[in-house]
Design a protein around this motif. Structure first.
Motif, PDB file in Angstrom:
ATOM      1  N   GLN A 284     -14.576 -10.066  -5.563  1.00 23.58           N
ATOM      2  CA  GLN A 284     -15.447  -9.211  -4.748  1.00 23.58           C
ATOM      3  C   GLN A 284     -15.577  -7.797  -5.335  1.00 23.58           C
ATOM      4  OE1 GLN A 284     -13.538  -9.092  -0.805  1.00 23.58           O
ATOM      5  NE2 GLN A 284     -12.922  -6.999  -1.228  1.00 23.58           N
ATOM      6  N   LYS A 285     -15.100  -7.637  -6.584  1.00 27.83           N
ATOM      7  CA  LYS A 285     -15.251  -6.380  -7.344  1.00 27.83           C
ATOM      8  C   LYS A 285     -14.644  -5.197  -6.594  1.00 27.83           C
ATOM      9  CE  LYS A 285     -19.453  -8.045  -9.612  1.00 27.83           C
ATOM     10  NZ  LYS A 285     -18.725  -8.500 -10.807  1.00 27.83           N
ATOM     11  N   SER A 286     -13.403  -5.377  -6.132  1.00 29.22           N
ATOM     12  CA  SER A 286     -12.689  -4.319  -5.425  1.00 29.22           C
ATOM     13  C   SER A 286     -11.373  -4.019  -6.124  1.00 29.22           C
ATOM     14  CB  SER A 286     -12.395  -4.749  -3.978  1.00 29.22           C
ATOM     15  OG  SER A 286     -13.570  -4.972  -3.256  1.00 29.22           O
ATOM     16  N   VAL A 287     -10.811  -2.876  -5.780  1.00 28.50           N
ATOM     17  CA  VAL A 287      -9.443  -2.537  -6.178  1.00 28.50           C
ATOM     18  C   VAL A 287      -8.676  -2.204  -4.905  1.00 28.50           C
ATOM     19  CG1 VAL A 287     -10.050  -1.692  -8.475  1.00 28.50           C
ATOM     20  CG2 VAL A 287     -10.075  -0.113  -6.535  1.00 28.50           C
ATOM     21  N   GLU A 337      17.064 -10.112   2.013  1.00 29.49           N
ATOM     22  CA  GLU A 337      18.474 -10.153   2.411  1.00 29.49           C
ATOM     23  C   GLU A 337      19.026 -11.545   2.117  1.00 29.49           C
ATOM     24  OE1 GLU A 337      20.368  -7.805   3.557  1.00 29.49           O
ATOM     25  OE2 GLU A 337      18.909  -6.203   3.902  1.00 29.49           O
ATOM     26  N   GLU A 338      20.161 -11.603   1.465  1.00 29.78           N
ATOM     27  CA  GLU A 338      20.816 -12.885   1.184  1.00 29.78           C
ATOM     28  C   GLU A 338      21.340 -13.509   2.476  1.00 29.78           C
ATOM     29  OE1 GLU A 338      20.900 -14.213  -1.749  1.00 29.78           O
ATOM     30  OE2 GLU A 338      20.512 -12.566  -3.149  1.00 29.78           O
ATOM     31  N   GLY A 339      21.451 -14.844   2.475  1.00 30.31           N
ATOM     32  CA  GLY A 339      22.080 -15.519   3.604  1.00 30.31           C
ATOM     33  C   GLY A 339      21.125 -16.020   4.672  1.00 30.31           C
ATOM     34  N   PHE A 340      19.833 -15.881   4.455  1.00 31.75           N
ATOM     35  CA  PHE A 340      18.843 -16.373   5.425  1.00 31.75           C
ATOM     36  C   PHE A 340      18.014 -17.504   4.808  1.00 31.75           C
ATOM     37  CE2 PHE A 340      19.630 -12.007   6.807  1.00 31.75           C
ATOM     38  CZ  PHE A 340      19.860 -12.203   8.159  1.00 31.75           C
ATOM     39  N   SER A 341      17.539 -18.402   5.681  1.00 28.13           N
ATOM     40  CA  SER A 341      16.643 -19.484   5.242  1.00 28.13           C
ATOM     41  C   SER A 341      15.212 -19.046   5.531  1.00 28.13           C
ATOM     42  CB  SER A 341      16.958 -20.786   5.990  1.00 28.13           C
ATOM     43  OG  SER A 341      18.271 -21.197   5.724  1.00 28.13           O
ATOM     44  N   TYR A 342      14.505 -18.601   4.511  1.00 29.93           N
ATOM     45  CA  TYR A 342      13.153 -18.072   4.718  1.00 29.93           C
ATOM     46  C   TYR A 342      12.134 -19.207   4.806  1.00 29.93           C
ATOM     47  CZ  TYR A 342      15.174 -13.554   3.662  1.00 29.93           C
ATOM     48  OH  TYR A 342      15.941 -12.424   3.689  1.00 29.93           O
ATOM     49  N   LYS A 343      11.257 -19.120   5.793  1.00 32.23           N
ATOM     50  CA  LYS A 343      10.252 -20.153   6.021  1.00 32.23           C
ATOM     51  C   LYS A 343       8.869 -19.739   5.529  1.00 32.23           C
ATOM     52  CE  LYS A 343       8.390 -23.896   7.707  1.00 32.23           C
ATOM     53  NZ  LYS A 343       8.545 -25.157   6.971  1.00 32.23           N
ATOM     54  N   LYS A 344       8.607 -18.435   5.535  1.00 35.86           N
ATOM     55  CA  LYS A 344       7.247 -17.989   5.223  1.00 35.86           C
ATOM     56  C   LYS A 344       7.280 -16.576   4.639  1.00 35.86           C
ATOM     57  CE  LYS A 344       2.662 -18.155   7.398  1.00 35.86           C
ATOM     58  NZ  LYS A 344       1.942 -18.384   8.666  1.00 35.86           N
ATOM     59  N   ALA A 345       6.326 -16.306   3.752  1.00 33.28           N
ATOM     60  CA  ALA A 345       6.177 -14.960   3.202  1.00 33.28           C
ATOM     61  C   ALA A 345       4.700 -14.699   2.958  1.00 33.28           C
ATOM     62  CB  ALA A 345       6.965 -14.807   1.902  1.00 33.28           C
ATOM     63  N   GLY A 346       4.346 -13.439   2.795  1.00 30.29           N
ATOM     64  CA  GLY A 346       2.937 -13.131   2.590  1.00 30.29           C
ATOM     65  C   GLY A 346       2.726 -11.821   1.867  1.00 30.29           C
ATOM     66  N   ILE A 347       1.573 -11.731   1.237  1.00 31.88           N
ATOM     67  CA  ILE A 347       1.160 -10.533   0.509  1.00 31.88           C
ATOM     68  C   ILE A 347      -0.094  -9.961   1.173  1.00 31.88           C
ATOM     69  CG2 ILE A 347      -0.011  -9.830  -1.618  1.00 31.88           C
ATOM     70  CD1 ILE A 347       2.892  -9.740  -1.941  1.00 31.88           C
ATOM     71  N   ILE A 348      -0.138  -8.644   1.328  1.00 33.11           N
ATOM     72  CA  ILE A 348      -1.316  -7.987   1.899  1.00 33.11           C
ATOM     73  C   ILE A 348      -1.813  -6.934   0.912  1.00 33.11           C
ATOM     74  CG2 ILE A 348      -2.242  -6.693   3.858  1.00 33.11           C
ATOM     75  CD1 ILE A 348       0.260  -7.623   5.437  1.00 33.11           C
ATOM     76  N   LEU A 349      -3.022  -7.129   0.407  1.00 39.55           N
ATOM     77  CA  LEU A 349      -3.661  -6.106  -0.428  1.00 39.55           C
ATOM     78  C   LEU A 349      -4.656  -5.369   0.468  1.00 39.55           C
ATOM     79  CD1 LEU A 349      -4.353  -8.098  -3.734  1.00 39.55           C
ATOM     80  CD2 LEU A 349      -2.307  -6.839  -3.053  1.00 39.55           C
ATOM     81  N   SER A 350      -4.440  -4.089   0.685  1.00 38.04           N
ATOM     82  CA  SER A 350      -5.279  -3.353   1.644  1.00 38.04           C
ATOM     83  C   SER A 350      -5.758  -2.031   1.044  1.00 38.04           C
ATOM     84  CB  SER A 350      -4.495  -3.116   2.940  1.00 38.04           C
ATOM     85  OG  SER A 350      -3.265  -2.484   2.661  1.00 38.04           O
ATOM     86  N   ASP A 351      -6.466  -1.263   1.898  1.00 32.29           N
ATOM     87  CA  ASP A 351      -7.146  -0.040   1.442  1.00 32.29           C
ATOM     88  C   ASP A 351      -8.032  -0.388   0.244  1.00 32.29           C
ATOM     89  OD1 ASP A 351      -8.011   2.518   1.196  1.00 32.29           O
ATOM     90  OD2 ASP A 351      -6.079   3.389   0.627  1.00 32.29           O
ATOM     91  N   LEU A 352      -8.897  -1.372   0.446  1.00 29.06           N
ATOM     92  CA  LEU A 352      -9.748  -1.859  -0.643  1.00 29.06           C
ATOM     93  C   LEU A 352     -10.965  -0.951  -0.820  1.00 29.06           C
ATOM     94  CD1 LEU A 352      -9.742  -5.727   0.003  1.00 29.06           C
ATOM     95  CD2 LEU A 352      -8.014  -4.281  -1.065  1.00 29.06           C
ATOM     96  N   ARG A 353     -11.313  -0.705  -2.076  1.00 30.09           N
ATOM     97  CA  ARG A 353     -12.498   0.098  -2.381  1.00 30.09           C
ATOM     98  C   ARG A 353     -13.250  -0.555  -3.538  1.00 30.09           C
ATOM     99  NH1 ARG A 353      -9.333   5.931  -2.592  1.00 30.09           N
ATOM    100  NH2 ARG A 353      -7.980   5.530  -0.783  1.00 30.09           N
ATOM    101  N   ASP A 354     -14.498  -0.197  -3.641  1.00 38.55           N
ATOM    102  CA  ASP A 354     -15.321  -0.704  -4.733  1.00 38.55           C
ATOM    103  C   ASP A 354     -14.699  -0.303  -6.073  1.00 38.55           C
ATOM    104  OD1 ASP A 354     -17.465  -0.834  -6.754  1.00 38.55           O
ATOM    105  OD2 ASP A 354     -18.720  -1.368  -5.038  1.00 38.55           O
TER     106      ASP A 354
END
Length: 423
Positions: A284-287, A337-354
């Motif tokens: 989408q030609k954004s940064v 943090e060590e010692g946890f069973s992680y079920k889900k993770a996510g990345i958010i790219l925001s403040d997008l501009r042309d």
């Protein structure tokens, strides 16, 4: 004001139609398409509906009945569905002057100016051409407004007499069509709004159109509700939105096929999510000027619970996959943090501009033209030869944490090795 004419094109049982297109043995048998991790039904054929299966049904509850009747289940294959959607939209765009892609399987067409011709015949021609050139069956509803074209399309699918096309422009059957449309099926009327209207005695689209107390509608459903009511009265309120508006933020997030315990595996997952998100960013030609990361354990398990998220502002906008992976890894060091069973993770790219508005910063990274060309070349190769043909080594070679997609069909149209061979 110029009177408008719209047609809504909707692919019939789209995901199922894509699977059947490349496997003739799937015709006339119950088919269900499953959600991420093969959890529940997200799309199904009419044969599966006749068995009592509904959208949202957990797969483990319907597996036996599906097998008993010779049915098949498939994992979602979004690579295939996305490519077939692009082909459908390309055919539609070649036949009309204006079009709005509403979703992966729906598009509004602007047919204004054609109302003095045989609209029904033209809609049948569109339907026939899409089915002939792409192989996906579609239905069309034609009317003076977008809301009414949705009403027409719904009935075109349900009525054997309509044969996939219903024209409600200057039609004597408009009142009958509205009477046969429950209020909760009107485009833009959600479940809660429908409950409010039913409490007022409004049970169908016809009741809604005839409801005289507009101030009450404005109070209950705000201005948008009033506009929907006006559209049912053939008063044009919603324009065609041509082109695809750039997203304000891009999120890449999925559940893991099995819990993640090790930071090294979490890094592989994060690198994959950043790769997908930054590819969309370049498309989408954004940064982006901010990178976010979150991770969580399974709230429905009895294991220790943990959830955290963190954001990093960037002094210079970036769409560079490798740079953004480094940023995400830095964020991961702060919250993992060590010692946890992680079920889900996510990345958010925001403040997008042309990307054309990106400016250098004294303290930010220097923009490297070679890296920009490298990213474009990777995108070009992945588009030609299939996604992940080239990817960062940080993504891992064969990660075990990936989503369960045990029933996924081949990428028939986007991977050379999966193309069907004629004998």
């Amino acid at each position: 004001m110029v009177e408008k004419v719209y047609a809504l094109v909707d692919c019939n049982s789209y995901y199922v139609s894509c699977e059947r297109l490349f496997n003739a043995r799937l015709r006339d048998i119950p088919i269900v398409i499953l959600s991420n991790n093969d959890g529940c039904v997200v799309s199904l054929s009419k044969e599966a509906k006749l068995l009592g299966i509904k959208r949202g049904s957990p797969y483990f509850k319907i597996e036996k009945i599906l097998n008993k009747h010779g049915g098949k289940a498939f994992s979602s294959n979004y690579t295939l569905y996305g490519d077939m959607s692009a082909r459908v939209m390309k055919t539609l765009a070649s036949m009309v002057p204006g079009m709005e892609i509403y979703s992966i399987d729906e598009a509004f067409l602007d047919l204004t100016g054609l109302e003095h011709h045989d609209l029904s015949a033209f809609c049948h021609e569109i339907k026939m051409r899409v089915e002939k050139e792409v192989g996906i069956p579609v239905s069309l509803g034609c009317a003076r407004t977008k809301v009414l074209s949705k009403v027409a399309n719904r009935l075109a699918k349900k009525s054997p007499k309509a044969n996939g096309v219903l024209n409600l422009v200057d039609s004597p059957y408009l009142d009958l069509a509205l009477e046969r449309t429950p209020i909760e099926e009107v485009w833009g009327i959600g479940r809660k709004s429908a409950e409010k209207l039913i409490f007022q005695g409004v049970r169908s689209a016809y009741d809604f159109r005839e409801y005289k107390n507009e101030r009450m509608i404005q109070k209950l459903l705000t201005k948008v509700g009033r506009q929907i009511q006006e559209e049912l009265r053939e008063v044009h309120c919603f324009n065609l939105e041509e082109g695809i508006e750039s997203k304000k933020q891009i999120i890449s997030s999925k559940s893991f096929g099995r819990p993640i315990l090790l930071k090294s595996e979490m890094k592989e997952a994060i690198a994959n999510y950043v790769s997908r998100a930054s590819e969309k960013l370049r498309r989408q030609k954004s940064v982006c000027f901010q990178v976010g990361l979150w991770l969580t354990t399974n709230p429905f398990s009895n294991t220790p619970q943990y959830h955290n998220q963190v954001f990093m502002p960037l002094t210079t906008g970036s769409q560079d996959t490798l740079f953004l992976i480094d940023c995400a890894f830095s964020l991961l060091d702060h919250i993992f943090e060590e010692g946890f069973s992680y079920k889900k993770a996510g990345i958010i790219l925001s403040d997008l501009r042309d990307e054309r508005e990106n400016q250098l910063s004294l303290f930010g990274p220097v923009l490297d033209p070679k890296r920009e060309r490298l990213m474009k070349e990777i995108d070009r190769i992945n588009l030609l030869y299939g996604s992940e043909t080239i990817k960062s080594l940080a993504c891992g070679l064969d990660p075990m944490w990936k989503m369960l997609c045990e029933k996924k069909s081949k990428n028939f149209t986007t991977r050379w090795s999966d193309i069907i061979k004629a004998r």
